[in-house]
Motif scaffolding. Structure first.
Motif, mmCIF file in Angstrom:
data_model
loop_
_atom_site.group_PDB
_atom_site.id
_atom_site.type_symbol
_atom_site.label_atom_id
_atom_site.label_comp_id
_atom_site.label_asym_id
_atom_site.label_seq_id
_atom_site.Cartn_x
_atom_site.Cartn_y
_atom_site.Cartn_z
ATOM 1 N N LEU A 1 12.603 2.467 -4.284
ATOM 2 C CA LEU A 1 13.087 1.390 -5.165
ATOM 3 C C LEU A 1 11.905 0.504 -5.527
ATOM 4 C CD1 LEU A 1 16.228 0.218 -3.160
ATOM 5 C CD2 LEU A 1 16.234 1.307 -5.427
ATOM 6 N N PRO A 2 11.908 -0.104 -6.712
ATOM 7 C CA PRO A 2 10.843 -1.057 -7.021
ATOM 8 C C PRO A 2 10.789 -2.142 -5.940
ATOM 9 C CG PRO A 2 12.078 -0.541 -9.001
ATOM 10 C CD PRO A 2 12.809 0.114 -7.853
ATOM 11 N N GLY A 3 9.602 -2.407 -5.468
ATOM 12 C CA GLY A 3 9.428 -3.388 -4.389
ATOM 13 C C GLY A 3 9.187 -2.714 -3.041
ATOM 14 N N ASP A 4 9.431 -1.391 -2.959
ATOM 15 C CA ASP A 4 9.143 -0.675 -1.701
ATOM 16 C C ASP A 4 7.636 -0.594 -1.458
ATOM 17 O OD1 ASP A 4 11.742 -0.124 -1.048
ATOM 18 O OD2 ASP A 4 11.723 1.957 -1.734
ATOM 19 N N ILE A 5 7.274 -0.574 -0.183
ATOM 20 C CA ILE A 5 5.876 -0.296 0.176
ATOM 21 C C ILE A 5 5.872 1.089 0.832
ATOM 22 C CG2 ILE A 5 3.820 -1.082 1.425
ATOM 23 C CD1 ILE A 5 4.679 -3.284 -0.421
ATOM 24 N N VAL A 6 4.974 1.930 0.358
ATOM 25 C CA VAL A 6 4.927 3.317 0.829
ATOM 26 C C VAL A 6 3.539 3.613 1.395
ATOM 27 C CG1 VAL A 6 5.264 5.737 0.178
ATOM 28 C CG2 VAL A 6 6.550 3.960 -1.014
ATOM 29 N N ALA A 7 3.513 4.133 2.611
ATOM 30 C CA ALA A 7 2.232 4.570 3.188
ATOM 31 C C ALA A 7 1.900 5.934 2.583
ATOM 32 C CB ALA A 7 2.368 4.688 4.700
ATOM 33 N N ILE A 8 0.718 6.045 2.023
ATOM 34 C CA ILE A 8 0.307 7.324 1.425
ATOM 35 C C ILE A 8 -0.072 8.273 2.565
ATOM 36 C CG2 ILE A 8 -1.423 8.466 -0.038
ATOM 37 C CD1 ILE A 8 -1.557 5.910 -1.708
ATOM 38 N N ILE B 1 4.336 -8.177 -12.148
ATOM 39 C CA ILE B 1 5.392 -9.089 -11.660
ATOM 40 C C ILE B 1 6.022 -8.534 -10.378
ATOM 41 C CG2 ILE B 1 7.713 -9.991 -12.190
ATOM 42 C CD1 ILE B 1 6.658 -10.335 -15.124
ATOM 43 N N THR B 2 6.311 -7.223 -10.349
ATOM 44 C CA THR B 2 6.928 -6.652 -9.129
ATOM 45 C C THR B 2 5.947 -6.732 -7.960
ATOM 46 O OG1 THR B 2 8.126 -5.130 -10.546
ATOM 47 C CG2 THR B 2 8.199 -4.671 -8.189
ATOM 48 N N ALA B 3 4.668 -6.442 -8.218
ATOM 49 C CA ALA B 3 3.676 -6.516 -7.134
ATOM 50 C C ALA B 3 3.662 -7.925 -6.550
ATOM 51 C CB ALA B 3 2.297 -6.125 -7.664
ATOM 52 N N GLN B 4 3.816 -8.918 -7.424
ATOM 53 C CA GLN B 4 3.797 -10.307 -6.934
ATOM 54 C C GLN B 4 5.092 -10.683 -6.229
ATOM 55 O OE1 GLN B 4 2.362 -12.328 -10.425
ATOM 56 N NE2 GLN B 4 0.230 -11.902 -9.866
ATOM 57 N N ARG B 5 6.174 -10.067 -6.641
ATOM 58 C CA ARG B 5 7.481 -10.374 -6.021
ATOM 59 C C ARG B 5 7.496 -9.995 -4.532
ATOM 60 N NH1 ARG B 5 11.913 -7.236 -5.495
ATOM 61 N NH2 ARG B 5 11.454 -5.657 -7.058
ATOM 62 N N VAL B 6 6.755 -8.959 -4.167
ATOM 63 C CA VAL B 6 6.816 -8.493 -2.769
ATOM 64 C C VAL B 6 5.647 -9.025 -1.936
ATOM 65 C CG1 VAL B 6 8.096 -6.408 -3.370
ATOM 66 C CG2 VAL B 6 5.610 -6.307 -3.273
ATOM 67 N N ARG B 7 5.047 -10.121 -2.412
ATOM 68 C CA ARG B 7 3.813 -10.594 -1.780
ATOM 69 C C ARG B 7 3.953 -10.801 -0.272
ATOM 70 N NH1 ARG B 7 1.872 -15.094 -5.388
ATOM 71 N NH2 ARG B 7 0.466 -15.630 -3.724
#
Ligand SMILES: O=P(O)(O)O[C@@H]1C[C@H](O)[C@@H](CO)O1
Length: 274
Positions: free
Chosen positions: A119-126, A249-255
Motif C-alpha cells: 500500500l502507499p506508505g509501506d516501507i519495504v526492505a529490499i 507527498i507520500t514520502a513525507q507523510r510517512v516521515r
C-alpha cells in the motif's frame, strides 16, 4: 580516473565529525537530516567534479552529523541516470564513501508498488534487485583497489543486519515488508503493460535508482541495507495517473515511520565489528 580520495578528504575537511555510515536519501525522504546533531551541510555544487542534483525532493547536498548516536554522512539528493549523468558518475559518492573508510551503507528510495499486497506508505526492505536498465556502473577499466573485475551479486543485501532490523521493527510494532526492486531508467513512468511484465519477472516494486549504487557498493565490499518507501501503486494497478508530486507527498507523510526504521537500522549495527 577520478581521484575519489581527494574528494573524500575535501569533504571531510569541512566536517566536524568523521562519518562511519552512509545514508542515501530518496525522493522526498531528505527530511531525516533535520534530526542530525552538529550537522555540517556541504552542497554538491561546492565540490568540484561532483554531478548536481536536478530533481524535486533532492536538495543536492551532503549532511554530516550525529543521528541516533551514529556518525552519518547522508546524501540529501542522489544522482539518477535519467538526469543525463554518466552511469559511472552516479556512483561517485559510493567510492568517495569508500575512501572515507565507510563500511556500511543504507540506501533508500521512493518506489511504485507492484505487489498487490503493498500500500502507499509501506516501507519495504529490499531483499534483491533486477537491473532492467541494463546499465552497469562498473563498465570501463576496473580499479582493483576498490574491487574485483567480476563482483559476486548473489547476496548484495546484508542478511545479518537485515534480520536484526526486522526483529527491531517487529518489537517496535512497525510493519516492514520485503521485496525485490526492479530498476528502470525513467524518467517516464511505466505503462500498465510494462508493470504486468515486471510482475511476471518477480518484481515487487519499481524505481529509477538504487541498483547502480548497490552494484558499486557491493563491488567495493560495503555492507548494504536498502529500503523502499512505496509512494504509489505502479502504473495500471489503480485507476490513477502517476505524478512526482504524489511521490514526494507520500514520502513525507510517512516521515515518522521511515525515521524509526532508519533508527532501528542504526541501532542494529551498534557494537558490531564493522
Ligand atoms: O531517488 P528515488 O529513487 O527515490 O526517486 C524516485 C524515482 C524518480 O527519481 C522519482 C519518480 O517520482 O522518484
Amino acid at each position: 580516473m577520478v581521484d575519489y580520495k581527494k574528494l573524500a578528504d575535501k569533504i571531510l575537511a569541512k566536517a566536524i565529525i568523521k562519518p562511519e555510515i552512509a545514508l542515501i536519501l530518496g525522493s522526498g525522504l531528505g527530511y531525516i537530516t533535520e534530526h542530525f546533531e552538529n550537522a555540517t551541510i556541504i552542497e554538491y555544487k561546492n565540490i568540484e567534479g561532483l554531478p548536481q542534483s536536478t530533481v524535486e525532493g533532492h536538495k543536492g547536498r551532503f549532511v554530516i552529523g550525529k543521528f541516533q548516536g551514529s556518525s552519518i554522512i547522508a546524501m540529501d539528493g542522489r544522482f539518477h541516470y535519467y538526469e543525463g549523468h554518466h552511469i559511472r558518475d552516479i556512483v561517485m559518492p559510493i567510492y568517495i564513501f569508500k575512501e572515507m573508510d565507510i563500511k556500511r551503507l543504507i540506501i533508500t528510495n521512493a518506489a511504485g508498488g507492484i505487489n498487490r499486497s503493498f500500500l502507499p506508505g509501506d516501507i519495504v526492505a529490499i531483499t534483491d534487485v533486477i537491473n532492467l536498465a541494463f546499465k552497469n556502473p562498473l563498465i570501463g577499466p576496473n580499479n582493483e583497489k576498490y574491487g574485483t573485475r567480476f563482483p559476486d551479486m548473489s547476496s548484495v543485501i546484508d542478511q545479518e543486519w537485515l534480520d536484526k532490523v526486522e526483529n527491531g521493527a517487529t518489537e517496535a510494532g512497525i510493519e516492514l515488508k520485503r521485496g525485490t526492486y526492479i530498476w528502470v531508467t525513467g524518467p517516464s513512468y511505466e505503462t500498465p503493460a510494462e508493470i504486468k511484465a515486471y510482475e511476471l519477472l518477480g518484481a515487487d516494486m519499481v524505481g529509477m535508482s538504487t541498483v547502480p549504487e548497490i552494484i558499486a557498493a557491493s563491488h567495493c565490499g560495503m555492507r548494504i541495507l536498502a529500503f523502499s518507501c512505496i509512494t504509489n501503486m505502479a502504473s495500471g494497478i489503480l485507476d490513477k495517473k502517476l505524478d512526482h508530486q504524489e511521490v514526494v507527498i507520500t514520502a513525507q507523510r510517512v516521515r515518522s515511520k521511515f525515521r524509526r526504521i532508519v533508527n532501528i537500522a542504526l541501532e542494529a549495527q551498534k557494537g558490531e565489528h564493522v
